[in-house]
Motif scaffolding. Structure first.
Motif, short mmCIF file in Angstrom:
data_model
loop_
_atom_site.label_atom_id
_atom_site.label_comp_id
_atom_site.label_asym_id
_atom_site.label_seq_id
_atom_site.Cartn_x
_atom_site.Cartn_y
_atom_site.Cartn_z
N VAL A 97 0.83 -1.20 0.00
CA VAL A 97 0.00 0.00 0.00
C VAL A 97 0.86 1.25 0.00
N GLU A 98 1.91 1.25 0.81
CA GLU A 98 2.77 2.43 0.93
C GLU A 98 3.44 2.76 -0.40
N ILE A 99 4.05 1.77 -1.01
CA ILE A 99 4.78 2.01 -2.26
C ILE A 99 3.82 2.33 -3.40
N THR A 102 0.87 5.53 -1.73
CA THR A 102 1.57 6.74 -1.24
C THR A 102 2.63 7.18 -2.24
N GLY A 103 3.34 6.22 -2.82
CA GLY A 103 4.34 6.57 -3.82
C GLY A 103 3.73 7.28 -5.02
N THR A 104 2.56 6.81 -5.46
CA THR A 104 1.87 7.48 -6.57
C THR A 104 1.46 8.90 -6.17
N ALA A 105 0.92 9.05 -4.96
CA ALA A 105 0.54 10.38 -4.50
C ALA A 105 1.75 11.32 -4.46
N ASN A 106 2.90 10.81 -4.05
CA ASN A 106 4.11 11.63 -4.01
C ASN A 106 4.51 12.09 -5.40
N THR A 153 -4.52 -1.57 -5.15
CA THR A 153 -3.68 -0.36 -5.18
C THR A 153 -3.56 0.20 -6.59
N LYS A 154 -3.60 -0.66 -7.59
CA LYS A 154 -3.57 -0.19 -8.97
C LYS A 154 -4.85 0.59 -9.30
N ALA A 155 -6.00 0.01 -8.93
CA ALA A 155 -7.28 0.69 -9.20
C ALA A 155 -7.36 2.03 -8.47
N ALA A 156 -6.90 2.05 -7.21
CA ALA A 156 -6.92 3.29 -6.43
C ALA A 156 -6.01 4.35 -7.05
#
Length: 325
Positions: A97-99, A102-106, A153-156
């Motif tokens: 979830v983090e990578i 959160t990584g995408t959001a970063n 996590t991909k869909a999100a």
């Protein structure tokens, strides 16, 4: 102006980097793992067009340094923790979830600060979730029924990417990849489950036996050079008629078909009942093929490699590069 590719030292990422460089892009490859000799040798004469930067998408200081050091026109976000095995999903749930989220959001925050022309998110057919029969295709309008953390996590990340682009005024697209195989696939800290073609071509070039296969389990295995070509086509397109595209050859391929094709290409390959079976492959169910119609309709893109051509090219690359793992 440069094109940023995150995860650029990885399997799919290294092929994206090479394809974009071949099309005239100056590429910055950003990856948590340093580029090694295989990365540089894979680029060949294109190496001067690529700058490798080591850093983490979870580290704000690394991203600030990236923003201050380069001017980016386009961003291709391919960095990901690829997990398709339940044991790894259980052991590293938070990391996934983090990578992946959160990584995408970063990266989207980085994009907000620099205002790129285009942000391309590299997604996966895993976001569709539950399997369909081999004659039933997934198209881009199908809803997500993801049932693994990776697919979820991909869909999100797709939804977050789309909304960021709407809010901040730059074009986005999420590209859903079918199951890739080909050059540069290897075990890394963020990719542990190797494809069947990877394992069998490795045994072929090492002169080892492979176990006889009669399974009807399959996927739409797509040669990674075709996947990179499809991604680059979207990156370079003058306009984006849609914000989601499948990249696939659209053909259902079983383990038995892969093995039969290898035997036709390499009659001296050793296939025996008692050989060691493949290991560390995905434990998720077979998935019907993705539909590649939208990519063809909007851009005229079609894959170049069928199964036989892909396997032959892959084996030749292994022999030429000396990559035996």
């Amino acid at each position: 102006m440069a094109t940023l590719v995150t995860g650029g030292a990885g399997f799919v990422g290294s092929n994206i980097v090479k394809e974009l460089a071949s099309r005239g892009h100056d590429v910055v490859s950003f990856d948590v793992s340093p580029a090694d000799d295989l990365n540089r040798e894979y680029l060949g004469d294109l190496a001067p067009r690529v700058t490798f930067v080591t850093g983490s998408i979870l580290n704000s200081a690394d991203l600030d340094s990236l923003r201050q050091s380069f001017e980016f026109e386009k961003i291709v976000h391919a960095a990901v923790f690829t997990v398709n095995r339940v044991d790894l999903e259980t052991a590293r749930s938070r990391d996934i979830v983090e990578i992946n989220v959160t990584g995408t959001a970063n990266l989207l925050e980085l994009a907000r600060q620099i205002g790129p022309e285009r942000f391309i998110y590299i997604s996966s057919g895993s976001m569709y979730g539950m399997a369909r029969a081999s004659d039933q295709y997934f198209n881009e309008d199908d809803p997500s029924r993801a049932d693994t953390l990776y697919g979820i996590t991909k869909a999100a990340s797709e939804a977050i990417t789309q909304r960021y682009g709407e809010l901040h005024g730059w074009a986005t697209a999420s590209l859903r990849l079918s199951t890739p195989y080909g050059p540069m696939e290897r075990v890394t800290g963020h990719r542990d489950n190797m494809s069947i073609p990877h394992q069998w071509t490795g045994r072929l070039v090492r002169g080892e036996a492979i176990a006889a296969e009669d399974s009807d389990v399959g996927r739409d295995f797509t040669y990674v050079l075709d996947i990179a070509s499809g991604i680059a086509t979207v990156v370079d397109s003058p306009a984006l008629p849609h914000d989601r595209y499948n990249i696939t050859n659209g053909v259902w391929v079983t383990g038995e078909q892969i093995q039969r094709t290898l035997r036709e290409l390499y009659p001296d390959i050793v296939v025996e009942e008692g050989a060691e079976p493949v290991s560390n492959v995905s434990t998720s169910p077979s998935r019907g093929p993705l539909s590649g119609y939208r990519l063809w309709h909007d851009f005229g893109w079609t894959p170049r490699y069928d199964l036989a051509a892909g396997l032959a090219h892959y084996v030749q690359w292994r022999r030429d590069s000396g990559f035996m793992d």
